[in-house]
Design a protein around this motif. Structure first.
Motif, PDB file in Angstrom:
ATOM      1  N   UNK A 173       0.803  -1.220   0.000  1.00 30.94           N
ATOM      2  CA  UNK A 173       0.000   0.000   0.000  1.00 30.94           C
ATOM      3  C   UNK A 173       0.835   1.269   0.000  1.00 30.94           C
ATOM      4  N   UNK A 174       2.109   1.174   0.365  1.00 33.51           N
ATOM      5  CA  UNK A 174       2.936   2.369   0.447  1.00 33.51           C
ATOM      6  C   UNK A 174       3.475   2.806  -0.913  1.00 33.51           C
ATOM      7  N   UNK A 175       3.258   2.008  -1.935  1.00 29.37           N
ATOM      8  CA  UNK A 175       3.732   2.341  -3.273  1.00 29.37           C
ATOM      9  C   UNK A 175       2.657   3.130  -4.008  1.00 29.37           C
ATOM     10  N   UNK A 176       3.052   4.215  -4.667  1.00 30.55           N
ATOM     11  CA  UNK A 176       2.114   5.055  -5.413  1.00 30.55           C
ATOM     12  C   UNK A 176       2.420   4.970  -6.898  1.00 30.55           C
ATOM     13  N   UNK A 177       1.364   4.960  -7.712  1.00 31.88           N
ATOM     14  CA  UNK A 177       1.532   4.861  -9.162  1.00 31.88           C
ATOM     15  C   UNK A 177       2.365   6.018  -9.704  1.00 31.88           C
ATOM     16  N   UNK A 178       2.228   7.188  -9.091  1.00 25.65           N
ATOM     17  CA  UNK A 178       2.981   8.354  -9.545  1.00 25.65           C
ATOM     18  C   UNK A 178       4.482   8.134  -9.526  1.00 25.65           C
ATOM     19  N   UNK A 179       4.957   7.293  -8.612  1.00 30.57           N
ATOM     20  CA  UNK A 179       6.384   6.998  -8.553  1.00 30.57           C
ATOM     21  C   UNK A 179       6.841   6.301  -9.843  1.00 30.57           C
ATOM     22  N   UNK A 180       6.037   5.365 -10.304  1.00 31.99           N
ATOM     23  CA  UNK A 180       6.377   4.658 -11.526  1.00 31.99           C
ATOM     24  C   UNK A 180       6.309   5.558 -12.750  1.00 31.99           C
ATOM     25  N   UNK A 181       5.291   6.417 -12.803  1.00 31.96           N
ATOM     26  CA  UNK A 181       5.153   7.323 -13.939  1.00 31.96           C
ATOM     27  C   UNK A 181       6.294   8.337 -13.968  1.00 31.96           C
TER      28      UNK A 181
END
Length: 210
Positions: A137-145
């Protein structure tokens, strides 16, 4: 079959009464629906970014002798995309992708062009896989983008893809198109677009490799 309007009006009145009596409950319910929708959209967009960039990384991996590992990663991305369309997530393929992606960037030869792009792509993959796991849950899609943009900005030459000279401009255009397609046609439409962008990235890499 005709609609029983009396039953519909009864349900509607009951829901309104519930909402008035339990305003906090209504807010929490709506917020939960919105949050789940945003989570799925973010996961789909991040997976799409990792997949389209893989069009280039597969070409680079083939030159670097890393095509087998890269193939496992792409297979993992494919199972994520399929799961977003309602199919069962292949956890075996996802686990193999995670293992293959681990330190994959470090295995890319430093003397070959495209290493910064390749390494940043592995970070996009890490986020995409993490989003597919309910516990992360601590991972955000924005990090990948953001990592996808970082990868495109690190491309070592002009790309001349579509109407863009720089690959980072092409990636920005890809992201906008991906958001539009997901909104209009859902994951299936996004998957079709991603395949086309995958091929465009592949052509850019072929020009680089020569």
């Amino acid at each position: 079959m005709p609609i029983d309007r009396s039953r519909f009006l009864w349900w509607k009145r009951g829901y309104v009464v519930w909402a008035l009596v339990h305003p906090l409950g209504l807010k929490q319910e709506l917020w939960g629906i919105m949050a789940r929708t945003l989570d799925v959209a973010g996961e789909a967009l991040c997976c799409a970014a990792a997949t389209r960039l893989a069009g280039a990384t597969q070409v680079l991996a083939d030159r670097a002798g890393l095509s087998d590992r890269c193939g496992l990663v792409v297979a993992g991305l494919e199972t994520i995309a399929a799961s977003l369309e309602g199919q069962e997530l292949d956890k075996g393929a996802l686990g193999a992708a995670f293992s293959a992606n681990w330190n994959l960037g470090a295995a890319y030869p430093a003397e070959l062009a495209g290493r910064a792009f390749f390494t940043a792509w592995t970070r996009v993959v890490f986020v995409a896989i993490g989003l597919a796991l309910p516990s992360q849950q601590q991972i955000a899609a924005g990090q990948g983008l953001d990592c996808a943009l970082e990868a495109a900005a690190a491309w070592p030459s002009d790309a001349h893809v579509d109407s863009s000279v720089r690959l980072v401009d092409f990636e920005l255009a890809c992201r906008q198109k991906a958001e539009d397609e997901l909104r209009k046609g859902g994951p299936p439409a996004l998957r079709t677009l991603t395949q086309m962008q995958f091929e465009q990235y592949g052509r850019a890499a072929e020009l680089l490799v020569g």
